[in-house]
Design a protein around this motif. Structure first.
Motif, PDB file in Angstrom:
ATOM      1  N   SER A   1       3.599  54.678  37.820  1.00  0.00           N
ATOM      2  CA  SER A   1       3.427  53.897  38.681  1.00  0.00           C
ATOM      3  C   SER A   1       3.200  52.691  37.932  1.00  0.00           C
ATOM      4  CB  SER A   1       1.781  55.060  39.287  1.00  0.00           C
ATOM      5  OG  SER A   1       1.023  54.390  38.590  1.00  0.00           O
ATOM      6  N   SER A   2       2.560  51.486  39.457  1.00  0.00           N
ATOM      7  CA  SER A   2       2.651  51.044  39.549  1.00  0.00           C
ATOM      8  C   SER A   2       1.571  50.420  38.982  1.00  0.00           C
ATOM      9  CB  SER A   2       3.967  49.650  40.640  1.00  0.00           C
ATOM     10  OG  SER A   2       2.407  49.811  41.694  1.00  0.00           O
ATOM     11  N   TRP A   3       0.685  48.954  38.464  1.00  0.00           N
ATOM     12  CA  TRP A   3      -0.857  48.830  38.544  1.00  0.00           C
ATOM     13  C   TRP A   3      -1.304  48.651  39.740  1.00  0.00           C
ATOM     14  CZ3 TRP A   3      -4.086  47.748  35.282  1.00  0.00           C
ATOM     15  CH2 TRP A   3      -3.704  48.475  34.345  1.00  0.00           C
ATOM     16  N   GLY A   4      -0.027  47.824  41.349  1.00  0.00           N
ATOM     17  CA  GLY A   4      -0.660  47.037  42.291  1.00  0.00           C
ATOM     18  C   GLY A   4      -1.107  48.591  42.705  1.00  0.00           C
ATOM     19  N   PHE A   5      -0.434  49.768  42.734  1.00  0.00           N
ATOM     20  CA  PHE A   5      -1.089  51.338  43.064  1.00  0.00           C
ATOM     21  C   PHE A   5      -2.174  51.600  43.117  1.00  0.00           C
ATOM     22  CE2 PHE A   5      -1.564  55.921  41.802  1.00  0.00           C
ATOM     23  CZ  PHE A   5      -1.067  55.816  43.077  1.00  0.00           C
ATOM     24  N   ARG A   6      -2.323  51.308  41.531  1.00  0.00           N
ATOM     25  CA  ARG A   6      -3.805  51.877  40.743  1.00  0.00           C
ATOM     26  C   ARG A   6      -4.773  51.376  41.438  1.00  0.00           C
ATOM     27  NH1 ARG A   6      -5.072  54.971  35.651  1.00  0.00           N
ATOM     28  NH2 ARG A   6      -2.623  55.635  35.581  1.00  0.00           N
ATOM     29  N   ILE A   7      -4.478  49.599  42.117  1.00  0.00           N
ATOM     30  CA  ILE A   7      -5.707  48.645  42.336  1.00  0.00           C
ATOM     31  C   ILE A   7      -5.624  49.105  44.201  1.00  0.00           C
ATOM     32  CG2 ILE A   7      -5.881  46.342  43.148  1.00  0.00           C
ATOM     33  CD1 ILE A   7      -3.971  45.507  40.313  1.00  0.00           C
ATOM     34  N   ILE A   8      -4.535  49.426  44.376  1.00  0.00           N
ATOM     35  CA  ILE A   8      -5.151  49.599  46.411  1.00  0.00           C
ATOM     36  C   ILE A   8      -5.533  50.706  46.055  1.00  0.00           C
ATOM     37  CG2 ILE A   8      -2.590  50.704  46.424  1.00  0.00           C
ATOM     38  CD1 ILE A   8      -1.865  48.917  48.434  1.00  0.00           C
ATOM     39  N   ILE A   9      -5.798  52.192  45.379  1.00  0.00           N
ATOM     40  CA  ILE A   9      -6.136  52.891  45.916  1.00  0.00           C
ATOM     41  C   ILE A   9      -7.839  53.193  45.005  1.00  0.00           C
ATOM     42  CG2 ILE A   9      -3.952  54.944  45.634  1.00  0.00           C
ATOM     43  CD1 ILE A   9      -5.391  55.592  42.332  1.00  0.00           C
ATOM     44  N   ILE A  10      -7.952  52.143  44.381  1.00  0.00           N
ATOM     45  CA  ILE A  10      -9.622  52.096  44.231  1.00  0.00           C
ATOM     46  C   ILE A  10     -10.672  51.708  45.753  1.00  0.00           C
ATOM     47  CG2 ILE A  10     -10.999  50.053  43.128  1.00  0.00           C
ATOM     48  CD1 ILE A  10      -9.203  49.307  41.655  1.00  0.00           C
ATOM     49  N   PRO A  11     -10.741  51.353  46.580  1.00  0.00           N
ATOM     50  CA  PRO A  11     -12.223  51.966  47.572  1.00  0.00           C
ATOM     51  C   PRO A  11     -11.794  52.917  47.422  1.00  0.00           C
ATOM     52  CG  PRO A  11      -9.848  49.756  47.724  1.00  0.00           C
ATOM     53  CD  PRO A  11      -9.314  50.228  47.282  1.00  0.00           C
ATOM     54  N   GLY A  12     -10.189  53.473  47.830  1.00  0.00           N
ATOM     55  CA  GLY A  12     -10.191  55.092  47.690  1.00  0.00           C
ATOM     56  C   GLY A  12     -11.072  55.263  47.089  1.00  0.00           C
ATOM     57  N   CYS A  13     -10.858  55.530  45.878  1.00  0.00           N
ATOM     58  CA  CYS A  13     -11.546  56.573  44.691  1.00  0.00           C
ATOM     59  C   CYS A  13     -13.243  56.322  45.345  1.00  0.00           C
ATOM     60  CB  CYS A  13     -11.075  56.004  43.305  1.00  0.00           C
ATOM     61  SG  CYS A  13      -9.846  56.347  43.197  1.00  0.00           S
ATOM     62  N   ILE A  14     -13.781  55.000  45.390  1.00  0.00           N
ATOM     63  CA  ILE A  14     -15.153  54.851  45.395  1.00  0.00           C
ATOM     64  C   ILE A  14     -15.726  55.782  46.162  1.00  0.00           C
ATOM     65  CG2 ILE A  14     -16.594  53.329  45.585  1.00  0.00           C
ATOM     66  CD1 ILE A  14     -14.610  50.685  44.903  1.00  0.00           C
ATOM     67  N   VAL A  15     -15.080  56.330  48.357  1.00  0.00           N
ATOM     68  CA  VAL A  15     -15.678  56.683  48.623  1.00  0.00           C
ATOM     69  C   VAL A  15     -15.310  58.429  48.766  1.00  0.00           C
ATOM     70  CG1 VAL A  15     -15.348  56.633  51.425  1.00  0.00           C
ATOM     71  CG2 VAL A  15     -15.387  54.376  50.151  1.00  0.00           C
ATOM     72  N   PHE A  16     -14.125  58.219  48.361  1.00  0.00           N
ATOM     73  CA  PHE A  16     -13.291  59.681  47.997  1.00  0.00           C
ATOM     74  C   PHE A  16     -13.455  60.244  46.733  1.00  0.00           C
ATOM     75  CE2 PHE A  16     -11.306  58.178  51.924  1.00  0.00           C
ATOM     76  CZ  PHE A  16     -12.198  59.626  52.451  1.00  0.00           C
ATOM     77  N   TRP A  17     -14.677  59.962  45.812  1.00  0.00           N
ATOM     78  CA  TRP A  17     -14.990  60.214  44.762  1.00  0.00           C
ATOM     79  C   TRP A  17     -15.097  61.851  44.819  1.00  0.00           C
ATOM     80  CZ3 TRP A  17     -19.413  61.900  41.985  1.00  0.00           C
ATOM     81  CH2 TRP A  17     -20.415  61.625  42.479  1.00  0.00           C
ATOM     82  N   THR A  18     -15.745  62.366  45.099  1.00  0.00           N
ATOM     83  CA  THR A  18     -16.310  63.521  45.425  1.00  0.00           C
ATOM     84  C   THR A  18     -15.001  64.600  45.431  1.00  0.00           C
ATOM     85  OG1 THR A  18     -16.980  63.638  47.246  1.00  0.00           O
ATOM     86  CG2 THR A  18     -18.671  63.739  45.426  1.00  0.00           C
ATOM     87  N   ILE A  19     -14.289  64.703  46.360  1.00  0.00           N
ATOM     88  CA  ILE A  19     -13.004  64.561  46.230  1.00  0.00           C
ATOM     89  C   ILE A  19     -12.084  64.694  45.139  1.00  0.00           C
ATOM     90  CG2 ILE A  19     -11.083  65.389  47.534  1.00  0.00           C
ATOM     91  CD1 ILE A  19     -12.959  64.422  49.692  1.00  0.00           C
ATOM     92  N   LEU A  20     -11.493  64.274  44.366  1.00  0.00           N
ATOM     93  CA  LEU A  20     -11.177  63.058  43.001  1.00  0.00           C
ATOM     94  C   LEU A  20     -12.403  64.201  42.473  1.00  0.00           C
ATOM     95  CD1 LEU A  20     -10.336  60.114  43.997  1.00  0.00           C
ATOM     96  CD2 LEU A  20      -8.875  61.784  44.062  1.00  0.00           C
ATOM     97  N   LEU A  21     -12.932  64.837  41.986  1.00  0.00           N
ATOM     98  CA  LEU A  21     -13.577  65.232  41.310  1.00  0.00           C
ATOM     99  C   LEU A  21     -13.474  66.414  40.722  1.00  0.00           C
ATOM    100  CD1 LEU A  21     -15.630  64.394  38.225  1.00  0.00           C
ATOM    101  CD2 LEU A  21     -17.757  65.135  40.118  1.00  0.00           C
ATOM    102  N   ARG A  22     -13.481  67.531  41.912  1.00  0.00           N
ATOM    103  CA  ARG A  22     -13.510  68.455  42.266  1.00  0.00           C
ATOM    104  C   ARG A  22     -11.781  68.515  41.910  1.00  0.00           C
ATOM    105  NH1 ARG A  22     -14.936  70.426  47.666  1.00  0.00           N
ATOM    106  NH2 ARG A  22     -12.652  70.049  48.439  1.00  0.00           N
ATOM    107  N   LYS A  23     -10.893  68.019  42.261  1.00  0.00           N
ATOM    108  CA  LYS A  23      -9.452  68.011  41.367  1.00  0.00           C
ATOM    109  C   LYS A  23      -9.438  67.834  40.122  1.00  0.00           C
ATOM    110  CE  LYS A  23      -6.192  68.265  44.110  1.00  0.00           C
ATOM    111  NZ  LYS A  23      -4.224  67.197  45.574  1.00  0.00           N
ATOM    112  N   TRP A  24      -9.689  67.292  39.555  1.00  0.00           N
ATOM    113  CA  TRP A  24      -9.883  66.782  38.071  1.00  0.00           C
ATOM    114  C   TRP A  24     -10.301  67.858  37.350  1.00  0.00           C
ATOM    115  CZ3 TRP A  24     -12.798  61.847  35.775  1.00  0.00           C
ATOM    116  CH2 TRP A  24     -12.488  62.061  34.313  1.00  0.00           C
TER     117      TRP A  24
END
Ligand code: HEM
Ligand code: FES
Lengths: 284, 78, 349
Positions: free
Chosen positions: B40-63
């Motif tokens: 995936s592109s750099w832009g993609f990684r940047i664009i999802i940063i705010p979402g990662c900060i807010v929904f980190w608990t959900i991502l942690l569970r998936k991880w």
């Protein structure tokens, strides 16, 4: 729909019929947007003429008094009897703060009380409708000079009892109202006025008479104590004040009686009692 | 009104935890939970940063779940 | 989807779309700011900015919310739908300026943290006339924020489509909060009725569009298929379906798309896995059923997206008797291969 005409966003180009349709939509949308912009811009209430000389520091020389609110009295020429006449310049602090803190710091630094002394302050002026105020900010090094000797201030205090009065108006914070914000009053500005007043900026009652002229009153408690916290629930809403009025030079100060500050609702005043009694009658 | 202060502080704390999580997650976890991330592109990684900060608990569970699957792959995967 | 993620999958249409959004926004902001400066010269920069951005955002919000029902009423509006998220993110960025400047102007530099001040300055939550309208704007802004940060398809997959769709339905709550934010805020101060008229016209238009689109859907869903045998219902005639196209039938509360392609009929669930787009209004392109909303694709015989994609929809049985098309509303597991029904030359005539 024609079988050939199918739109998919990821294709480079949309089919003709879609393009024409969207073009028509945009041609309608364009004037709508412009008309809305024009209508909304032109229907806003006229902003007040208040001025805040942001970024400009002015030196003002006068005699400092702490009551009823921190202020300096500045010579403004001579009156008809040849005596010097003064205008009162209430002082306020930086941001949403009163001037008390800054003045107290300066007094501590110089280790004297400024009360009744001639003082030169550097600050930012704000003015409207014949009232002048000054912001003194600790970061501007506001104290230019303070004289050691007390001035004979008896004549200056020039107070005159005006008796008990009852007035209806709106409580505003003078910093925003007289200069910093447009609008600095009313519902949109309510939260800000509350924050300013809680921060120590002295509350002012704005009263509009039948002719549309406005009068301004400083409001303090019955014994001259600050009412900043007591007025929190009454800011930027119609209120009625019952108070002892004292002219203090060019400002009138209201010494508000205990329970002398009430909300005032035009509807309730004129229809409320009737509706209420009618309602009670209906229930019975 | 301390209730407001308490709630706002709790939210701030949650978001600070989210920021710390996001740094580690972007480095190590992101490519494990979603294969679309490979290449995936750099832009993609940047664009999802705010979402990662807010929904980190959900991502942690998936991880965590993705890690478990690497250790014991589910049958259908084979 | 299974392909690699990009920040934005740019193509010519998206570029045109975004330039148009940009142009309209600049045009509106310029109109508002210039006219205010000329006719209301005692303005302050902050107020003009706060008002220009807020009014623009509310206009965009109306455009966004009308796109859904408009495309249901007329498919020609589809190009607007295809990049609606860009419009949404734009709106969020604009209203973020309004919210931040309002908090800066009305709550900062005081004796309290600005965010605490937002909730503790005015506490008349029980009064309409004094209601702390800024809190309503704040909650609306939070909803727009959550929607904007999850607008990438990565979030659709990783929050699960159900959570994602629920979150994005909150836009209607946000809209309500915005209307109240305006009604209990600036409208109580302004004396010109233009503001309230514009706000009410906007809301009325949106409600009407949703009602029109809604009743059409309900009508389609409520068609009753009387002829039944062995679990099959008679839905239409072969002629009613065009080549490479479909018709949607709602049988026993299942929305099913029946496609005609390559001399066969296939039935798949009508609801696209992406954002519930209507597959029955799509088209077969390169052998794949293509969703009309954002172009997700599925193979007609098994409802699976072609690799590397992984979406699957349910499939159904169809059969042909004479020229009649019969459909069985019992769904097979998502992605189950079905043979479809062969259209013989005799049927076709
Ligand atoms: C943190 C969030 C927000 C705060 C603190 C806030 C604050 C304010 C304030 C103080 C006003 C009155 C300004 C004036 O003097 O004219 C206002 C007006 C307005 N707000 Fe908000 N707001 C917020 C969010 C929103 C959102 C999310 C929307 C809509 C999308 C919105 C739309 C409007 C509109 C249309 C007006 C009336 C026009 C205007 O006066 O600017 N606001 N808001
Ligand atoms: S809903 Fe987005 S592609 Fe089908």
């Amino acid at each position: 729909m024609n079988n050939e005409e199918f739109y998919i966003g990821w294709m480079g180009e949309a089919p003709k019929s879609f393009v024409t349709w969207i073009r028509k939509y945009l041609i309608v949308l364009l004037p709508v947007i412009i008309v809305l912009g024009v209508l909304l811009a032109l229907s806003q209430k006229k902003f007040g003429t208040g001025t805040f000389e942001f970024g400009t520091l002015t030196e003002v020389k006068g005699i400092y008094f702490n009551k009823p609110v921190p202020n300096i009295k500045v010579v403004d020429g001579k009156n008809i009897f040849g005596n010097e006449s003064y205008i009162t310049v209430p002082l306020i602090g930086f941001g949403k703060h009163g001037a008390d803190g800054v003045i107290a710091d300066l007094e501590k630094e110089k280790n004297i009380s400024f009360e009744g002394k001639e003082i030169t302050l550097k600050g930012t002026l704000l003015y409207n409708d014949g009232k002048l105020l000054m912001q003194v900010d600790g970061n501007d090094k506001p104290l230019v000079n303070v004289s050691g000797a007390n001035i004979n201030s008896v004549g200056l205090q020039n107070t005159k009892e005006l008796g008990i009065i009852e007035v209806k108006g709106e409580i505003v914070d003078p910093k925003c109202f007289f200069g910093v914000m447009k609008p600095g009053e009313g519902k949109p500005h309510k939260d800000c006025a509350i924050r300013c007043i809680l921060g120590g900026i002295p509350p002012v009652l704005k009263v509009t008479d039948e002719k549309g002229n406005q009068n301004y009153y400083l409001i303090v408690g019955a014994n001259g104590e600050k009412m900043n916290e007591a007025v929190q629930d009454y800011v930027a809403t119609p209120v009625e004040i019952n108070a002892r009025a004292v002219a203090y030079g060019d400002w009138i100060v209201l010494y508000v009686h205990p329970n002398g500050l009430q909300r005032y609702s035009y509807i309730q005043q004129h229809f409320g009692n009737k509706t209420a009694s009618c309602g009670v009658a209906c229930l019975k | 009104m301390s209730t407001v202060t308490v709630i706002l502080s709790a939210i701030a704390l949650y978001l600070v935890a989210g920021i710390i999580f996001t740094i580690i997650f972007q480095l190590k976890g992101l490519s494990k939970i979603d294969e679309g991330v490979h290449g995936s592109s750099w832009g993609f990684r940047i664009i999802i940063i705010p979402g990662c900060i807010v929904f980190w608990t959900i991502l942690l569970r998936k991880w965590i779940k993705a890690n478990k699957e690497i250790i014991n792959p589910p049958k259908e995967h084979a | 989807m299974g392909a690699s993620y990009l920040a934005v999958g740019w193509n010519r249409q998206k570029k045109i779309y975004d330039w148009l959004i940009f142009g309209f926004c600049v045009l509106y902001l310029a109109t508002f700011v210039v006219l205010t400066a000329i006719f209301n010269p005692d303005y302050t920069f902050e107020t003009v900015l706060i008002r220009a951005t807020s009014t623009l955002a509310v206009i965009i919000l109306h455009v966004i919310l009308s796109i859904g029902p408009l495309t249901r009423i007329n498919k020609k509006f589809l190009p607007l739908l295809y990049n609606r998220r860009h419009l949404g993110v734009t709106m969020f960025c604009i209203i973020l300026v309004h919210g931040s400047f309002s908090i800066l102007q009305f709550h900062s530099l005081g004796n309290e943290n600005p965010f605490v001040s937002l909730f503790t300055s005015n506490t008349h939550f029980g009064s309409l006339a004094d209601f702390p309208f800024q809190a309503l704007g704040f909650f609306a802004l939070i909803i727009f924020f959550l929607m904007a940060i999850t607008s990438h398809d990565f979030w659709l997959h990783n929050l699960s489509p159900k959570v994602w769709k629920t979150l994005h339905m909150f836009v209607y709550l946000a809209y309500f909060l915005v209307v109240m934010h305006v009604m209990l805020g600036v409208i109580q101060y302004e004396t010109n009725p233009v503001f309230i008229i514009i706000m009410l016209t906007g809301s009325f238009t949106l409600i009407t569009l949703h009602l029109i689109a809604g009743t059409r859907e309900v009508k389609k869903d409520n068609v009753i298929y009387k002829l039944k045998q062995d679990g099959y219902v008679l839905v239409c005639d072969i002629k009613d379906i065009q080549e490479d196209r479909a018709k949607m039938f709602c049988v026993d509360a299942e929305r099913i798309a029946v496609y005609k392609t390559g001399g066969k009929l296939f039935a798949v669930n009508n609801v696209c896995k992406h954002q519930n787009g209507p597959l029955g209004e799509g088209k077969v392109i390169d052998g794949c059923i293509t969703c009309p909303w954002h172009g997700y694709q599925y193979l007609p015989q098994n409802g699976q997206s072609p690799p590397p994609f992984k979406e699957k929809v349910s499939t159904y049985d169809v059969k042909i008797e004479g020229t009649h098309v019969w459909l069985n509303p019992k769904a097979y597991a998502e992605g189950t291969e079905r043979p479809g029904a062969v259209i013989s030359v005799v049927n076709a005539e």
